[in-house]
Design a protein around this motif. Structure first.
Motif, PDB file in Angstrom:
ATOM      1  N   GLY A   1       0.783  -1.242   0.000  1.00  0.00           N
ATOM      2  CA  GLY A   1       0.000   0.000   0.000  1.00  0.00           C
ATOM      3  C   GLY A   1       0.808   1.282   0.000  1.00  0.00           C
ATOM      4  N   LYS A   2       2.109   1.210  -0.351  1.00  0.00           N
ATOM      5  CA  LYS A   2       2.953   2.409  -0.283  1.00  0.00           C
ATOM      6  C   LYS A   2       2.427   3.539  -1.161  1.00  0.00           C
ATOM      7  N   THR A   3       1.960   3.199  -2.370  1.00  0.00           N
ATOM      8  CA  THR A   3       1.501   4.248  -3.288  1.00  0.00           C
ATOM      9  C   THR A   3       0.226   4.909  -2.776  1.00  0.00           C
TER      10      THR A   3
ATOM     11  N   THR B   1      10.009   6.490  -5.973  1.00  0.00           N
ATOM     12  CA  THR B   1      11.363   6.288  -6.519  1.00  0.00           C
ATOM     13  C   THR B   1      11.340   5.451  -7.802  1.00  0.00           C
ATOM     14  N   ASP B   2      10.368   4.545  -7.937  1.00  0.00           N
ATOM     15  CA  ASP B   2      10.279   3.781  -9.190  1.00  0.00           C
ATOM     16  C   ASP B   2      10.017   4.718 -10.379  1.00  0.00           C
ATOM     17  N   ASP B   3       9.195   5.761 -10.137  1.00  0.00           N
ATOM     18  CA  ASP B   3       8.933   6.735 -11.208  1.00  0.00           C
ATOM     19  C   ASP B   3      10.205   7.515 -11.550  1.00  0.00           C
TER      20      ASP B   3
ATOM     21  N   PHE C   1      19.400  -2.408 -12.068  1.00  0.00           N
ATOM     22  CA  PHE C   1      18.230  -1.729 -11.496  1.00  0.00           C
ATOM     23  C   PHE C   1      18.539  -1.261 -10.076  1.00  0.00           C
ATOM     24  N   ARG C   2      19.194  -2.117  -9.280  1.00  0.00           N
ATOM     25  CA  ARG C   2      19.505  -1.749  -7.884  1.00  0.00           C
ATOM     26  C   ARG C   2      20.447  -0.550  -7.821  1.00  0.00           C
ATOM     27  N   ASP C   3      21.363  -0.436  -8.789  1.00  0.00           N
ATOM     28  CA  ASP C   3      22.245   0.740  -8.817  1.00  0.00           C
ATOM     29  C   ASP C   3      21.438   2.007  -9.123  1.00  0.00           C
TER      30      ASP C   3
ATOM     31  N   GLY D   1      10.648   1.537  -3.809  1.00  0.00           N
ATOM     32  CA  GLY D   1      10.445   0.183  -4.334  1.00  0.00           C
ATOM     33  C   GLY D   1      10.701  -0.830  -3.212  1.00  0.00           C
ATOM     34  N   GLY D   2      10.027  -1.966  -3.297  1.00  0.00           N
ATOM     35  CA  GLY D   2      10.071  -2.942  -2.209  1.00  0.00           C
ATOM     36  C   GLY D   2      11.444  -3.491  -1.848  1.00  0.00           C
ATOM     37  N   GLY D   3      12.411  -3.371  -2.777  1.00  0.00           N
ATOM     38  CA  GLY D   3      13.726  -3.953  -2.508  1.00  0.00           C
ATOM     39  C   GLY D   3      14.771  -2.937  -2.065  1.00  0.00           C
TER      40      GLY D   3
ATOM     41  N   HIS E   1       3.184  -5.437 -13.874  1.00  0.00           N
ATOM     42  CA  HIS E   1       4.390  -4.628 -14.083  1.00  0.00           C
ATOM     43  C   HIS E   1       5.552  -5.000 -13.163  1.00  0.00           C
ATOM     44  N   ARG E   2       5.364  -5.988 -12.274  1.00  0.00           N
ATOM     45  CA  ARG E   2       6.438  -6.308 -11.322  1.00  0.00           C
ATOM     46  C   ARG E   2       7.183  -7.575 -11.756  1.00  0.00           C
ATOM     47  N   PRO E   3       8.396  -7.384 -12.294  1.00  0.00           N
ATOM     48  CA  PRO E   3       9.138  -8.534 -12.836  1.00  0.00           C
ATOM     49  C   PRO E   3       9.357  -9.642 -11.808  1.00  0.00           C
ATOM     50  N   LEU E   4       9.554  -9.289 -10.528  1.00  0.00           N
ATOM     51  CA  LEU E   4       9.864 -10.324  -9.537  1.00  0.00           C
ATOM     52  C   LEU E   4       8.684 -11.243  -9.252  1.00  0.00           C
ATOM     53  N   LEU E   5       7.483 -10.785  -9.586  1.00  0.00           N
ATOM     54  CA  LEU E   5       6.302 -11.629  -9.318  1.00  0.00           C
ATOM     55  C   LEU E   5       5.763 -12.300 -10.576  1.00  0.00           C
TER      56      LEU E   5
ATOM     57  N   TYR F   1      13.324 -13.639   3.323  1.00  0.00           N
ATOM     58  CA  TYR F   1      14.677 -13.117   3.139  1.00  0.00           C
ATOM     59  C   TYR F   1      14.769 -11.655   3.598  1.00  0.00           C
ATOM     60  N   ARG F   2      13.689 -10.896   3.343  1.00  0.00           N
ATOM     61  CA  ARG F   2      13.760  -9.454   3.599  1.00  0.00           C
ATOM     62  C   ARG F   2      13.290  -9.022   4.980  1.00  0.00           C
ATOM     63  N   ALA F   3      12.728  -9.935   5.753  1.00  0.00           N
ATOM     64  CA  ALA F   3      12.095  -9.549   7.027  1.00  0.00           C
ATOM     65  C   ALA F   3      13.016  -8.691   7.895  1.00  0.00           C
TER      66      ALA F   3
HETATM   67  C1  S3P Z   1      10.646  -4.463  -6.275  1.00  0.00           C
HETATM   68  C2  S3P Z   1       9.516  -3.698  -6.048  1.00  0.00           C
HETATM   69  C3  S3P Z   1       8.946  -2.808  -7.070  1.00  0.00           C
HETATM   70  C4  S3P Z   1      10.019  -2.329  -8.045  1.00  0.00           C
HETATM   71  C5  S3P Z   1      10.747  -3.505  -8.622  1.00  0.00           C
HETATM   72  C6  S3P Z   1      11.416  -4.365  -7.550  1.00  0.00           C
HETATM   73  C7  S3P Z   1      11.146  -5.331  -5.208  1.00  0.00           C
HETATM   74  O1  S3P Z   1       8.357  -1.673  -6.441  1.00  0.00           O
HETATM   75  O2  S3P Z   1      10.933  -1.465  -7.402  1.00  0.00           O
HETATM   76  O3  S3P Z   1       9.837  -4.240  -9.373  1.00  0.00           O
HETATM   77  O4  S3P Z   1      12.318  -5.771  -5.277  1.00  0.00           O
HETATM   78  O5  S3P Z   1      10.394  -5.605  -4.230  1.00  0.00           O
HETATM   79  P1  S3P Z   1       6.935  -1.734  -5.622  1.00  0.00           P
HETATM   80  O6  S3P Z   1       7.274  -2.201  -4.235  1.00  0.00           O
HETATM   81  O7  S3P Z   1       6.504  -0.299  -5.638  1.00  0.00           O
HETATM   82  O8  S3P Z   1       6.038  -2.652  -6.364  1.00  0.00           O
END
Ligand code: S3P
Length: 175
Positions: free
Chosen positions: A16-18, A35-37, A59-61, A81-83, A119-123, A138-140
């Motif tokens: 729910g961040k957005t 930040t994704d934008d 992407f992380r850089d 972004g979630g990561g 739009h989320r490549p990781l899912l 892993y992220r907890a």
């Molecule tokens: C990611 C979350 C995405 C986006 C990218 C990677 C992540 O952002 O940064 O797809 O690693 O959890 P949202 O959390 O806004 O979906």
């Protein structure tokens, strides 16, 4: 709140961040930024294309670069972004930029909220639920570094905003 001038939202995809970020910005009279934008504008392509063409490390850089730019902001609510929690340098910049609040949700709720979106490549995987659980595990410890955590699973956006703002004003009183 002199030096804590922004509110930074971290948390897993679908927490729910957005929605919370936009609503919190409106209530505070702050600007909203995601930040994704920022990354997409800077790269001139979508996150999905960055992952596919340049890979996740690149992407992380770009993400760290976007997070570094936050320290210049004032009176902004920032959805990240979630990561972004995975790198220490991002934490340093986020803490310098403001108060850091983590939104959380149960895995089932995350799946429900993210399943209609592509739009989320990781899912984008055959078993998104397994991926969600694996990433959450892993992220907890990384999400736990936030100043405050709010579980959004059973709350409306307005209720989450209310909790965050009450806490923020309390923190400001302590500063
Ligand atoms: C990611 C979350 C995405 C986006 C990218 C990677 C992540 O952002 O940064 O797809 O690693 O959890 P949202 O959390 O806004 O979906």
């Amino acid at each position: 709140m002199a030096e804590r001038k922004n509110l930074i939202l971290v948390g897993f995809m679908g927490t729910g961040k957005t929605a919370v970020g936009r609503a919190a910005a409106e209530r505070l009279g702050f600007a909203y930024v995601d930040t994704d934008d920022l990354i997409e504008q800077e790269a001139g392509k979508t996150i999905a294309r960055i992952f596919a063409e340049d890979g996740e490390p690149h992407f992380r850089d770009l993400e760290s670069e976007a997070i570094r730019s936050l320290v210049r902001l004032e009176r902004h609510v920032v959805a990240t972004g979630g990561g972004c929690v995975l790198r220490d340098e991002n934490w340093e910049a986020m803490r310098q930029a403001g108060l850091v609040v983590c939104l959380t949700a149960r895995p089932e709720v995350i799946l429900e909220r993210t399943r209609a979106e592509s739009h989320r490549p990781l899912l984008r995987t055959a078993d998104p639920m397994a991926r969600i659980r694996e990433l959450l595990d892993y992220r907890a410890a990384f999400y736990a570094r936030a100043d405050l955590s709010v579980d959004t699973s059973d709350l409306t956006v307005a209720e989450v905003v209310q909790r965050v703002l009450e806490w923020m004003f309390h923190e400001a009183g302590q500063a």
